[in-house]
Design an enzyme around this catalytic site. Structure first.
Site, PDB file in Angstrom:
ATOM      1  N   CYS A   1      51.024 -60.908 -11.971  1.00  0.00           N
ATOM      2  CA  CYS A   1      51.967 -61.420 -10.802  1.00  0.00           C
ATOM      3  C   CYS A   1      52.566 -60.495 -10.332  1.00  0.00           C
ATOM      4  CB  CYS A   1      52.966 -62.624 -11.176  1.00  0.00           C
ATOM      5  SG  CYS A   1      52.417 -64.325 -12.013  1.00  0.00           S
TER       6      CYS A   1
ATOM      7  N   ARG B   1      47.917 -57.446  -9.370  1.00  0.00           N
ATOM      8  CA  ARG B   1      48.628 -58.126 -10.042  1.00  0.00           C
ATOM      9  C   ARG B   1      48.316 -59.285 -10.717  1.00  0.00           C
ATOM     10  NH1 ARG B   1      52.464 -54.486 -12.196  1.00  0.00           N
ATOM     11  NH2 ARG B   1      54.070 -56.628 -12.809  1.00  0.00           N
TER      12      ARG B   1
ATOM     13  N   TRP C   1      48.913 -65.035 -10.945  1.00  0.00           N
ATOM     14  CA  TRP C   1      47.999 -64.997 -12.128  1.00  0.00           C
ATOM     15  C   TRP C   1      48.963 -66.291 -12.989  1.00  0.00           C
ATOM     16  CZ3 TRP C   1      47.186 -64.753 -17.226  1.00  0.00           C
ATOM     17  CH2 TRP C   1      46.853 -64.521 -17.486  1.00  0.00           C
TER      18      TRP C   1
ATOM     19  N   ASN D   1      57.672 -63.184 -12.436  1.00  0.00           N
ATOM     20  CA  ASN D   1      56.316 -62.398 -13.349  1.00  0.00           C
ATOM     21  C   ASN D   1      57.459 -62.856 -14.818  1.00  0.00           C
ATOM     22  OD1 ASN D   1      55.020 -61.102 -14.250  1.00  0.00           O
ATOM     23  ND2 ASN D   1      56.029 -59.193 -13.154  1.00  0.00           N
ATOM     24  N   GLY D   2      56.803 -63.538 -15.501  1.00  0.00           N
ATOM     25  CA  GLY D   2      56.416 -63.373 -16.395  1.00  0.00           C
ATOM     26  C   GLY D   2      56.018 -64.550 -17.468  1.00  0.00           C
TER      27      GLY D   2
ATOM     28  N   GLU E   1      33.763 -48.392 -23.818  1.00  0.00           N
ATOM     29  CA  GLU E   1      34.817 -48.337 -22.629  1.00  0.00           C
ATOM     30  C   GLU E   1      33.672 -48.833 -21.332  1.00  0.00           C
ATOM     31  OE1 GLU E   1      37.365 -48.490 -21.258  1.00  0.00           O
ATOM     32  OE2 GLU E   1      37.196 -47.845 -19.179  1.00  0.00           O
TER      33      GLU E   1
ATOM     34  N   LYS F   1      33.869 -51.868 -17.858  1.00  0.00           N
ATOM     35  CA  LYS F   1      33.799 -51.846 -17.431  1.00  0.00           C
ATOM     36  C   LYS F   1      32.773 -53.246 -16.490  1.00  0.00           C
ATOM     37  CE  LYS F   1      36.968 -50.123 -16.375  1.00  0.00           C
ATOM     38  NZ  LYS F   1      37.642 -49.446 -17.489  1.00  0.00           N
TER      39      LYS F   1
ATOM     40  N   GLU G   1      33.905 -56.257 -16.983  1.00  0.00           N
ATOM     41  CA  GLU G   1      35.276 -57.220 -16.569  1.00  0.00           C
ATOM     42  C   GLU G   1      35.055 -57.273 -14.887  1.00  0.00           C
ATOM     43  OE1 GLU G   1      38.696 -54.392 -16.776  1.00  0.00           O
ATOM     44  OE2 GLU G   1      37.464 -53.183 -16.752  1.00  0.00           O
TER      45      GLU G   1
ATOM     46  N   HIS H   1      23.118 -51.868 -38.160  1.00  0.00           N
ATOM     47  CA  HIS H   1      23.248 -53.670 -38.493  1.00  0.00           C
ATOM     48  C   HIS H   1      23.189 -54.872 -38.567  1.00  0.00           C
ATOM     49  CE1 HIS H   1      23.822 -50.417 -42.168  1.00  0.00           C
ATOM     50  NE2 HIS H   1      24.524 -49.793 -41.134  1.00  0.00           N
TER      51      HIS H   1
ATOM     52  N   LYS I   1      45.945 -56.941 -12.917  1.00  0.00           N
ATOM     53  CA  LYS I   1      46.075 -55.181 -14.193  1.00  0.00           C
ATOM     54  C   LYS I   1      47.127 -54.562 -14.702  1.00  0.00           C
ATOM     55  CE  LYS I   1      45.568 -50.752 -12.802  1.00  0.00           C
ATOM     56  NZ  LYS I   1      44.182 -50.290 -12.629  1.00  0.00           N
TER      57      LYS I   1
HETATM   58  C1  AGP Z   1      41.301 -51.921 -17.529  1.00  0.00           C
HETATM   59  O1  AGP Z   1      39.621 -51.937 -16.952  1.00  0.00           O
HETATM   60  C2  AGP Z   1      41.924 -52.823 -17.990  1.00  0.00           C
HETATM   61  N1  AGP Z   1      42.420 -53.536 -16.449  1.00  0.00           N
HETATM   62  C3  AGP Z   1      42.273 -53.281 -19.083  1.00  0.00           C
HETATM   63  O2  AGP Z   1      41.303 -52.830 -19.848  1.00  0.00           O
HETATM   64  C4  AGP Z   1      43.955 -52.132 -19.024  1.00  0.00           C
HETATM   65  O3  AGP Z   1      43.710 -50.799 -19.558  1.00  0.00           O
HETATM   66  C5  AGP Z   1      44.925 -52.279 -19.768  1.00  0.00           C
HETATM   67  O4  AGP Z   1      45.416 -53.772 -19.957  1.00  0.00           O
HETATM   68  C6  AGP Z   1      46.089 -51.578 -20.857  1.00  0.00           C
HETATM   69  O5  AGP Z   1      47.036 -51.800 -19.031  1.00  0.00           O
HETATM   70  P1  AGP Z   1      47.760 -50.732 -19.372  1.00  0.00           P
HETATM   71  O6  AGP Z   1      47.125 -48.936 -19.265  1.00  0.00           O
HETATM   72  O7  AGP Z   1      48.517 -50.592 -17.806  1.00  0.00           O
HETATM   73  O8  AGP Z   1      48.758 -50.662 -20.389  1.00  0.00           O
END
Ligand code: AGP
Length: 611
Positions: free
Chosen positions: A2, A27, A76, A102-103, A484, A488, A491, A507, A606
C-alpha cells in the site's frame, strides 16, 4: 504494501495526489482511491476504483475533484478482497472524516465488535475501517490530531495513516508505527507519502517521521507530536534523488531501465568508498573499532533478493575477514532461539529499509546485545535509524517490483564492507587488497560489456519463453546467483523455477530433467568449473535444455550446448556481479514475451511492511 500520499496547499490536490500514487503504484496495485476536501462544503469527497491506478485516473477524468487538501491510496489487499468498497479512503458514519492506511490492524475484530455495538456502520471488510470509526468516536470538541492519537493508542499492529476532516478543512494529519511515512516540506504546501518518489517532483526537503509520531500539517506549518501528545523536534533532510531517476527515461519498463543503470551505480559506489590508498571509507557508524576487531561472528538477516545478496556476503566475509558468518531469512531468524550476543555483528540487508521481518529480526538481535550494520538503499528508512551503522547502496529509487539494481548495489556494498572489516582486523596483506580492489573496480566496465550483448540475450530468452519450468544451478559463490535467477523468473513471468546448488542435483532435482525442462547452468571460470561441467554432462544425457553462463574464451562449453551467454573474465569472488545480469535479462525478456506486467507482477508489492 500500500502507498499513501497526502497534500495540503494552494494547488489543485487531485493531480498532485494522482501523480504521487502513480509513483507509488509499485507498493500495491489492486485498487486505489482519493479523497479531497470539497471547497465551500468542506466535506471529504471520495472517488475509488478497483484495479490499477489508470482506472482511478479514468474515473477522475469523468468526475474530477476540486480542492487543495486531500489524501490518496494505492492498495495491496490484506483484509478484504480488492473491491470498490474495500479500497481506501475509508470514511466515518457521517461522511466527515476520511482516512487512508498502510499496514495491518491486528486487533480490529474486537474493536469492530465494540464499535458496531456502539452503533457505527461499517461499509467494508477491511481492518482499516476501525481506525476511522475510532477517530469519529473521539473527535468531539478536540482537535483532529488528539482524536487520532486517542484512536491509535487502542490499535495494535502496524500503520501509517493520513486523515482529513470536515471540521478542520485546513489540516492534514499523518501518523506512523511500523509502516513508513515521510513529510515533504514545500513552499506554502506540505505533503505526506509512504516513499520519496511520490513527492520528489514538489520538494526534496524531507522529514522522516519516527515510530509512534503524529504529524499535523497545514499549508504553512508542520508540527510533530508523539502518541502521548508531547511535542517532538525532527530535522529536515535534503535528499539527493531526483525525479528523473523515478521515471522510465525512454525504456519500456522500469525493470529494464534499472538493469541498465547497474554499471554506473556500482562505479559511483566504489568511487565513493575506495580512497586513493585503497582504504575503505565508512564513517556512518558508531561501533568502536576495538569492538569491530573483537567481533566473533557475523549474522546476516534479509529477505528475498536481499537474502541472496547476503548469501554472497557470507562467502565474501568468510573469505576476506575469516569470521564465521551465518545467514537466515529474517522471518526465520526472528523466531529462532538466537545464539547471539555482544560479540556478534548483525548485518541487515534491505533495499527499502522497511521490511517488517527484517526490522523485527534487528530488534531481536539488539535486545541480545548485538551491534547492527545495515546495507540499505532508502535514506532515513526505519532500518537505517535503528542500526549502529549504515552502508547506503545509493542505487536511486528502485521502482520495478523485481529487484535488480538494488541487488548488485547490495553486493558491491557487502564487498566494500568486507574489505573495511578486513582492514580493521588487519587480515589481508595490503598487496592482496590492492589487487582485489583493482579487480573490483574493473567490474562496472565488464557489466557494461555484458549489457552490450542484450539483444542476443533477448533473442535467446524469446527462444526459451515457451518452457513450462526452469531449473537454475550454480555452485559456491554462484549458488546464490542460481537462487536469484530463479526468483527473478518466477516473480515476473510466473513460470515455476527452482534454484539449486548444483552439487545437490543428484540428490533429487535430476529426476525432473527431460527435454521439457530448461536448465540454466552458471559455469564461469572458477574453482568449481569442472564440477559444473560434470553437471552439464549429466543434464545433457537426460535431454535437458541447457542455457550456460560461461566466461568468454570458454570454447569447451560450446561443445556441450549451443546456448551460451558469455561474461568477461573476472575475479571469481566478484563474478556474482556479472553473472546476475544475463539472469535478470533472461527473466525480463521471457516475461515480456509472455505478455506479463514486469514492473507490477501479480500478488507482489515492493516493500513487505507487514509480517
Ligand atoms: C525481489 O525481486 C523481491 N521483490 C523481494 O524479494 C525483495 O527483495 C524482498 O521483499 C526484500 O525487500 P527489501 O530489500 O526492501 O527488504
Amino acid at each position: 504494501m500500500c502507498g499513501i500520499v497526502g497534500y495540503i496547499g494552494e494547488r489543485p490536490a487531485q493531480d498532485i495526489l494522482l501523480a504521487g500514487l502513480k509513483r507509488l503504484e509499485y507498493r500495491g496495485y489492486d485498487s486505489s482511491g482519493i479523497a479531497v476536501i470539497l471547497p465551500g462544503k468542506n466535506t471529504p469527497s471520495v472517488r475509488k476504483s478497483p484495479g490499477k491506478i489508470k482506472a482511478l485516473d479514468k474515473l477522475l477524468k469523468s468526475k474530477p475533484l476540486a480542492g487543495s487538501v486531500g489524501i490518496a491510496h494505492t492498495r495491496w489487499a490484506t483484509h478484504g478482497a480488492p473491491t470498490q468498497n474495500n479500497a481506501h479512503p475509508h470514511i466515518d458514519c457521517e461522511n466527515e472524516i476520511a482516512l487512508v492506511h498502510n499496514g495491518i490492524i491486528e486487533n480490529y475484530e474486537p474493536l469492530k465488535a465494540q464499535l458496531l455495538k456502539e452503533g457505527h456502520v461499517f461499509r467494508s471488510q477491511t481492518d482499516t475501517e476501525v481506525i476511522v470509526h475510532l477517530i469519529e468516536k473521539f473527535y468531539k470538541n478536540i482537535p483532529l490530531e488528539e482524536a487520532v492519537r486517542k484512536a491509535l493508542k487502542l490499535v495494535t499492529g502496524s500503520f501509517a495513516i493520513a486523515v482529513i476532516a470536515k471540521q478542520e478543512p485546513d489540516k492534514l494529519v499523518g501518523a506512523r508505527s511500523g509502516s513508513p511515512l515521510i513529510i515533504g516540506i514545500g513552499q506554502r504546501e506540505n505533503l505526506l507519502a509512504s516513499d520519496a518518489p511520490a513527492i520528489l517532483e514538489h520538494t526534496k526537503d524531507i522529514i522522516f517521521l519516527d515510530e509512534n509520531e503524529v504529524a499535523v500539517l497545514s499549508k504553512n506549518s508542520c508540527k510533530i507530536i508523539d502518541l502521548n501528545g508531547r511535542l517532538v523536534t525532527r530535522e529536515t533532510r535534503r535528499i539527493n534523488w531526483d525525479i528523473e531517476q523515478a521515471q522510465k527515461q525512454g525504456y519500456k519498463h522500469f525493470m529494464l531501465k534499472e538493469i541498465n543503470e547497474q554499471p554506473k551505480i556500482i562505479e559511483n559506489l566504489l568511487d565513493l568508498r575506495i580512497q586513493k590508498d585503497n582504504g575503505i571509507l565508512f564513517q556512518e557508524q558508531d561501533i568502536p573499532l576495538e569492538k569491530l576487531k573483537s567481533i566473533k561472528s557475523i549474522f546476516i538477516v534479509a529477505c528475498g533478493t536481499a537474502y541472496h545478496a547476503g548469501l554472497v556476503g557470507k562467502y565474501a566475509l568468510e573469505s576476506l575477514c575469516k569470521i564465521p558468518t551465518y545467514i537466515d531469512v529474517s522471518s526465520e531468524f526472528r523466531y529462532r532461539d538466537l545464539l547471539i550476543d555482544k560479540d556478534t555483528l548483525v548485518l541487515a540487508i534491505s533495499q527499502s529499509g522497511e521490511t517488517a521481518d527484517t526490522l523485527a529480526g534487528v530488534r531481536e538481535a539488539k535486545k541480545l546485545g548485538a551491534s547492527v550494520i545495515s546495507i540499505c538503499n532508502v535514506l532515513g528508512s526505519t532500518l537505517t535509524r535503528e542500526s549502529n551503522g549504515v552502508m547506503y547502496t545509493h542505487a536511486g529509487p528502485e521502482i520495478g517490483v523485481a529487484s535488480t539494481k538494488a541487488y548488485t548495489a547490495q553486493l558491491a556494498a557487502i564487498y566494500l564492507f568486507a574489505f573495511y572489516l578486513a582492514e580493521v582486523r588487519d587480515i589481508i596483506p595490503q598487496n592482496k587488497i590492492n589487487k582485489l580492489l583493482e579487480e573490483l573496480r574493473a567490474i562496472p566496465k565488464k557489466q557494461g560489456a555484458v549489457l552490450k550483448e542484450q539483444d542476443a540475450i533477448a533473442r535467446l530468452s524469446r527462444r526459451h519463453s515457451h518452457f513450462g519450468s526452469f531449473l537454475y544451478l550454480g555452485r559456491n559463490i554462484n549458488y546464490p546467483s542460481a537462487l536469484e535467477g530463479a526468483l527473478k523468473l518466477k516473480e515476473i513471468s510466473y513460470i515455476p523455477a527452482e534454484g539449486y546448488a548444483a552439487g545437490e542435483m543428484k540428490h533429487g532435482p535430476i529426476a525432473l530433467i527431460d527435454e521439457y525442462r530448461a536448465v540454466v547452468c552458471i559455469a564461469p571460470a572458477s574453482k568449481v568449473y569442472e564440477k559444473m561441467i560434470s553437471n552439464i554432462q549429466e543434464i545433457r544425457s537426460r535431454c535437458g535444455k541447457i542455457i550456460a553462463i560461461a566466461t568468454e574464451g570458454d570454447a569447451n562449453i560450446k561443445e556441450l550446448t549451443a546456448e551460451v551467454i558469455y561474461i568477461p573474465k573476472c575475479e571469481e569472488l566478484f563474478s556474482p556481479l556479472l553473472v546476475v545480469l544475463p539472469l535478470q535479462l533472461l527473466a525480463y525478456h521471457i516475461a515480456v514475451k509472455r505478455g506479463c506486467d514486469v514492473d507490477q507482477p501479480r500478488n507482489l508489492a515492493k516493500s513487505v511492511t507487514v509480517e
